[in-house]
Each structure stands twice: as C-alpha cells, then as structure tokens.
Scaffold this active site. Structure first.
Site, short mmCIF file in Angstrom:
data_model
loop_
_atom_site.label_atom_id
_atom_site.label_comp_id
_atom_site.label_asym_id
_atom_site.label_seq_id
_atom_site.Cartn_x
_atom_site.Cartn_y
_atom_site.Cartn_z
N TRP A 72 -39.05 -0.01 -9.22
CA TRP A 72 -39.38 -1.33 -9.95
C TRP A 72 -39.25 -2.60 -8.65
O TRP A 72 -40.12 -3.21 -8.81
CB TRP A 72 -38.82 -1.42 -11.30
CG TRP A 72 -39.50 -0.58 -12.14
CD1 TRP A 72 -39.09 0.47 -12.82
CD2 TRP A 72 -40.80 -0.57 -12.44
NE1 TRP A 72 -39.89 1.10 -13.39
CE2 TRP A 72 -41.28 0.64 -13.34
CE3 TRP A 72 -41.96 -1.32 -12.29
CZ2 TRP A 72 -42.23 1.19 -13.89
CZ3 TRP A 72 -43.32 -0.90 -12.83
CH2 TRP A 72 -43.28 0.10 -13.49
N ASP A 92 -35.45 -8.99 -12.89
CA ASP A 92 -36.17 -8.05 -13.75
C ASP A 92 -35.29 -7.39 -14.81
O ASP A 92 -34.60 -6.21 -14.37
CB ASP A 92 -36.99 -7.32 -13.05
CG ASP A 92 -37.91 -6.33 -13.87
OD1 ASP A 92 -37.74 -6.31 -15.07
OD2 ASP A 92 -38.64 -5.72 -13.26
N LYS A 112 -39.17 -1.88 -24.38
CA LYS A 112 -38.01 -1.08 -24.35
C LYS A 112 -36.87 -1.43 -25.45
O LYS A 112 -36.65 -0.62 -26.16
CB LYS A 112 -37.72 -1.03 -22.91
CG LYS A 112 -38.44 -0.47 -22.27
CD LYS A 112 -38.52 -1.13 -20.78
CE LYS A 112 -39.61 -1.00 -19.93
NZ LYS A 112 -39.95 0.43 -19.54
#
Ligand code: PMP
Length: 368
Positions: free
Chosen positions: A102, A179, A203
């Site tokens: 990511w 993030d 999530k």
C-alpha cells in the site's frame, strides 16, 4: 445470530447490532417515512445523521477543533493522488516511507505530481518490519512525510506514531500524513501528531464507498497544484461540510451506527484491549507451531491482519475448504502472497478468533 465468522480484509465484517439496527430502520428512519437511502443529503434528517456521525467520531478519536473531518468518495486510492495534489504546494517534493504494497501504491501515484524521496524502507527484509525512526531520512525541503500505519496485505503495523521532530532537523514541523485505512479506530491515536489522516471505511468503520479524511486546517491554505479538479481539492469539501456534491449518504449513516457501537464498547482504549487479546490468540498459536508460519517481525505484527502460511502449501485448499465448513470464511491470503490472512477488525468477536484458533489446532493435529 449469524452462523459464520468473516475474516475478509475489506469490505469486512460489521457489528451484528449495527446491521440489525439498519434493518429495523431500513424502510422508515425515525418516523420520517423514508429510508436513509432516499433522503436528500441537504434535508434536515440526513444533515442530523451526518452531524452526529462526525461528532461521534470527534469524541471517539479526540479530534481537536482545528482539524476538519471530511467524508469523501473514491476510496483510499484517490487519496494517493489527492494528498500530493493538495499538499505538495510550491515545494513540489515529499518524503514517503515504504513498508509494503500500500505504501508502494501511494508512492507510485505521488510520483505523478512531484518528486518523491524514500525516507525509509523495509524492502531489504522483504517488507516484514517497520523501519525504526532513527533510520528515517527526512528531506529539509519536503512538503510532508507519508506512511501507511498498517499494511493490510503484509500484516505489518506501526505500534508507534512517528515523532518527526526527532529526525526532521530544520524541517521539524513537517506534516505527517498517514494512510490509516486498515487500523483506523482500532486503538487510540493522537490526532495532533498528524497533518492529515485518511482511511477507507470498509474495514473498521462502515461499508465501501466512503473515505474519511481528518486534516489540519492550516494545510487547507496550501494552493493545490494547477489543474486540480474541484472534487480533488480538500478545501472544496471543507468549505462545504462534505456536501459540495452528493456524499455517500448511506455509508455515512452506517458509519454513524458503528461509531455509536464503538462508544458502547468503551471507546478506543477498550477496543484496543480486545484487539490485542484477539491477535495474541492467533500469533501465540503460530509461534508454538512449526506447521503455521508468519514472516512478520514480532514487534511489528498487525493486530488487524494476520497473514500466515502452512508448512505445506499443498494443504491450502483443504484448509480453506474445511475452515469454510466450520463457518470460517474469507481466509484466503492476498493473491500476491498466497497462504492465509485472517483479518480481525474491531467487529470480529473474540469467539470468532477462538473458533479459528481451535480449528487451526485441529487441522494441524490432523495434517502435521
Ligand atoms: N490503503 C490501505 C492500507 C488499504 O488496505 C487499501 C484497501 N485494501 C487501500 C489503501 C485502498 O483502498 P480503496 O480500495 O478504498 O481505494
């Protein structure tokens, strides 16, 4: 009671109470005669839902008044572009920490907008750890430092918030950008240490389609890069209380219910304790077993996403099939790494993890 435990990395399990409440309110929200999906985003009913969602988030995370909360779309992936478009400013340069897939996506997107320096990387150990702060090199003229607080695929999580003042030399007020998609609200965090935080909702906070951004107000004064579309400017959304265009209304509503649920659980400190206990159950089993393996450095292991492999990958199919028969679903590892991954976000009950661990023990006994 549902009969399965869902270990998906996202979209992921939501609290059962939240889904039940959403079901009850589906056709007629609070006597309005409307489903939340049918409400004008500018009507008083939805405005109250959005306000309450934001207040509950502010209360849970202790967000100071000089930070704006934005409810955006485009997923965390759009933030990979929005962050540099809005924060690079005249400096045109940013520092990124690379701890896995990511981070790498954020880096590659940022390169479209400016010059990127890798402040630190765990590439040399296969992205199985977090680079210690002492190894970070912050550029004296970088506009911000970006990192991913939890690598959802690699299962690597920062157990600490980087204190850049210790390593940034003259650039000590450089904003920290995180993030937090896959560990947002899973533990307490000090918002005041960050310039900007973003997290895809799917999530820990709600359904897909919503991304939450928390941004320090002074950063909104940086002029975005020329040509940045209105929808990609933070200021557009900040000036319009996230109602510049139609926001993802239903996702915001569900997030509001999740925030109330989190408050009932005792907030972030209480949920952190539960998350520690859940993760420990799985890692303890992996560590005493020669049948299961987790490559991640112990101190940097994620409490949210536990990747593990079986000593014989030929057994992967049988493991997944039998797990499914025990009601344990979506355990297949990310396609890029194989093996298994158990995502155990806030809404995964302890019993789900206990059931998984019992199954893993049993499977090992039968196949080792
Ligand atoms: N960052 C992290 C850490 C993620 O886990 C994900 C999604 N799995 C993303 C970014 C991308 O999010 P989205 O799919 O919402 O664009």
């Amino acid at each position: 009671m549902r009969k399965i435990y869902n270990f998906s990395a996202g979209p992921a399990v939501l609290p059962e109470e939240v889904l039940e409440q959403a079901r009850e309110e589906m056709l007629d929200w609070h006597g309005s005669g409307m489903s939340v999906m049918e409400m004008s985003h500018r009507g008083k009913e939805f405005m109250s839902i959005a306000d309450e969602t934001e207040s509950a988030l502010r209360e849970l995370a202790g967000i100071p008044d000089h930070y704006k909360v934005l409810f955006l779309q485009g997923g965390a992936s759009s933030q990979f572009a929005m962050v540099p478009m809005n924060l690079l400013g005249k400096k045109g340069k940013a520092d990124y920490v690379n701890t896995g897939q990511w981070s790498a996506k954020a880096i590659s997107e940022a390169k479209n907008y400016g010059s990127v320096q890798i402040a630190a990387s765990s590439e040399s150990d296969g992205f199985n750890s977090v680079p210690p702060l002492a190894q970070w090199h912050i550029s004296p003229d970088a506009a911000y430092v970006h990192y991913a607080s939890n690598e959802t695929i690699g299962g690597v999580e920062f157990q600490w918030t980087p204190d850049l003042s210790a390593v940034a030399g003259d650039n000590k007020n450089i904003p920290l950008v995180a993030d937090m998609s896959s560990n947002f609200l899973s533990r307490p965090f000090d918002v005041s240490k960050f310039g900007l935080i973003y997290a895809g909702a799917q999530k820990n906070v709600g359904p897909a389609g919503l991304v939450v951004v928390i941004v320090r107000e002074d950063l909104l004064d940086i002029p975005p890069l020329a040509g940045t579309p209105a929808m990609f400017r933070y200021k557009t959304h900040a000036d319009n209380a996230s109602m510049y265009n139609t926001p993802p209304t239903y996702a915001i509503y569900i997030m509001g219910l999740v925030m109330e649920w989190l408050k009932k659980q005792g907030g972030l400190t209480a949920i952190e304790q539960r998350n520690i206990a859940k993760a420990k159950l799985i890692y303890d089993l992996i560590d005493v077993s020669s049948f299961y393996h987790c490559p991640v450095n112990q101190a940097d292991r994620s409490r949210m996403n536990v990747p593990f492999t079986l000593s014989d990958p030929g057994l992967d199919g049988a493991f997944l099939k039998q797990a499914q028969a025990h009601g344990l679903i979506q355990l297949k590892g990310h396609r890029s790494v194989g093996g298994m991954r158990a995502s155990i976000y806030n809404a995964m009950p302890l019993e789900g993890v206990q059931t998984l661990v019992t199954f893993m023990r049993e499977f090992e006994k039968n196949h080792a």
